[in-house]
Design an enzyme around this catalytic site. Structure first.
Site, short mmCIF file in Angstrom:
data_model
loop_
_atom_site.label_atom_id
_atom_site.label_comp_id
_atom_site.label_asym_id
_atom_site.label_seq_id
_atom_site.Cartn_x
_atom_site.Cartn_y
_atom_site.Cartn_z
N GLY A 299 -21.93 -36.17 -3.37
CA GLY A 299 -20.56 -35.77 -3.73
C GLY A 299 -19.55 -36.88 -3.52
O GLY A 299 -19.81 -38.06 -3.78
N ASP B 23 -18.41 -38.05 -0.77
CA ASP B 23 -18.83 -38.96 0.31
C ASP B 23 -19.68 -40.10 -0.26
O ASP B 23 -19.46 -41.27 0.07
CB ASP B 23 -19.61 -38.18 1.37
CG ASP B 23 -20.05 -39.06 2.52
OD1 ASP B 23 -19.25 -39.26 3.44
OD2 ASP B 23 -21.18 -39.57 2.49
N GLY C 195 -17.67 -28.23 -2.82
CA GLY C 195 -18.83 -28.71 -3.56
C GLY C 195 -20.09 -28.17 -2.92
O GLY C 195 -20.35 -26.96 -2.94
N TYR D 280 -20.76 -27.55 0.06
CA TYR D 280 -20.52 -26.56 1.12
C TYR D 280 -20.12 -25.18 0.60
O TYR D 280 -20.01 -24.24 1.39
CB TYR D 280 -19.51 -27.09 2.14
CG TYR D 280 -20.10 -28.10 3.12
CD1 TYR D 280 -21.45 -28.44 3.09
CD2 TYR D 280 -19.30 -28.71 4.08
CE1 TYR D 280 -21.98 -29.36 3.98
CE2 TYR D 280 -19.83 -29.63 4.99
CZ TYR D 280 -21.17 -29.95 4.93
OH TYR D 280 -21.70 -30.85 5.82
N1 AR6 Z 1 -13.33 -38.07 -6.51
C1 AR6 Z 1 -12.72 -36.91 -6.20
N2 AR6 Z 1 -13.39 -35.76 -5.95
C2 AR6 Z 1 -14.75 -35.80 -6.03
C3 AR6 Z 1 -15.46 -36.99 -6.35
C4 AR6 Z 1 -14.69 -38.17 -6.59
N3 AR6 Z 1 -15.26 -39.33 -6.89
N4 AR6 Z 1 -16.79 -36.70 -6.35
C5 AR6 Z 1 -16.91 -35.39 -6.06
N5 AR6 Z 1 -15.69 -34.84 -5.88
P1 AR6 Z 1 -18.54 -32.35 -1.94
P2 AR6 Z 1 -18.23 -30.63 0.44
C6 AR6 Z 1 -15.31 -33.46 -5.53
O1 AR6 Z 1 -19.83 -31.71 -2.27
O2 AR6 Z 1 -18.36 -29.40 -0.38
C7 AR6 Z 1 -21.62 -34.36 1.19
O3 AR6 Z 1 -22.93 -34.66 0.92
C8 AR6 Z 1 -16.25 -32.34 -5.92
O4 AR6 Z 1 -16.10 -32.03 -7.30
O5 AR6 Z 1 -18.44 -33.83 -2.03
O6 AR6 Z 1 -17.14 -30.70 1.47
C9 AR6 Z 1 -21.21 -34.58 2.64
O7 AR6 Z 1 -21.93 -35.61 3.25
C10 AR6 Z 1 -15.72 -31.22 -5.02
O8 AR6 Z 1 -14.59 -30.61 -5.64
O9 AR6 Z 1 -18.07 -31.98 -0.41
C11 AR6 Z 1 -21.47 -33.26 3.27
O10 AR6 Z 1 -22.80 -33.14 3.71
C12 AR6 Z 1 -15.21 -31.97 -3.78
O11 AR6 Z 1 -15.23 -33.35 -4.13
C13 AR6 Z 1 -21.22 -32.28 2.17
O12 AR6 Z 1 -21.45 -32.96 0.96
C14 AR6 Z 1 -16.03 -31.74 -2.53
O13 AR6 Z 1 -17.42 -31.67 -2.84
C15 AR6 Z 1 -19.78 -31.81 2.14
O14 AR6 Z 1 -19.62 -30.82 1.16
#
Ligand code: AR6
Length: 163
Positions: free
Chosen positions: A30, A32, A117, A119
């Site tokens: 995601g 991260d 995402g 989570y």
């Molecule tokens: N720019 C902006 N937003 C983004 C980008 C980007 N480049 N890429 C994804 N998103 P997630 P979580 C959005 O899954 O649910 C990780 O593996 C995505 O569309 O990244 O908090 C960590 O290490 C979504 O709306 O985070 C943790 O283990 C948002 O970012 C876990 O995932 C968050 O999705 C955290 O899960």
């Protein structure tokens, strides 16, 4: 001022971007994964030195190769149905990030949609919490950016913002 954008948070030239990390601060997917790729290996090394970030808290590193000066890492709650304090923990994430930002005189800060995402936090509920906290801290910053990565998220944020 709260600004809503649709795009990639790693491209933003702001004082700080927020990372939706995990409590161990180990590499994930995601946002991260995108932040770590764009910032370079120095960011992962800095995260390792921090040794974790309990859910709801936040930790600050430099942005290294990012256009943003700092990254504020926060670990959001995993959605487990809503009766495990998830909403309060998500609120804490936003507050902890703003507190870290105020300690560093950060004027411009961008947030992804934390926890929505991998989570699995319901997007509407999460957006309502995010916008409420952004409004609460609005006058402490020159710009707070809600950075959505999908058209669906942007629509939800627009709705919550009443636009
Ligand atoms: N720019 C902006 N937003 C983004 C980008 C980007 N480049 N890429 C994804 N998103 P997630 P979580 C959005 O899954 O649910 C990780 O593996 C995505 O569309 O990244 O908090 C960590 O290490 C979504 O709306 O985070 C943790 O283990 C948002 O970012 C876990 O995932 C968050 O999705 C955290 O899960």
């Amino acid at each position: 001022m709260i600004k809503l954008i649709l795009g990639d948070i790693t491209k933003l030239k702001v004082d700080a971007i927020v990372n939706a990390a995990n409590a161990e601060l180990v590499p994930g997917g995601g946002v991260d994964g995108a932040i770590r790729r764009a910032a370079g290996h120095e960011l992962s090394e800095a995260c390792e030195r921090l040794g974790g970030c309990p859910t709801g808290e936040a930790r600050l590193t430099l942005g290294f190769h990012l256009p943003a000066r700092y990254v504020i890492h926060t670990a959001g709650p995993v959605w487990q149905g809503g009766d495990q304090g998830e909403a309060e923990l998500l609120r804490q994430c936003y507050r902890s990030c703003f507190k870290q930002a105020m300690e560093k005189d950060i004027e411009t800060i961008a947030f992804p949609c934390i926890s929505t995402g991998v989570y699995g936090f319901p997007k509407q509920k999460a957006a309502a919490i995010a916008i409420k906290e952004m409004h609460f801290f609005e006058n402490r910053f020159s710009e707070i950016i809600a950075c959505c990565h999908s058209e669906e998220d942007r629509r939800i944020y627009l709705q919550v913002l009443g636009k």
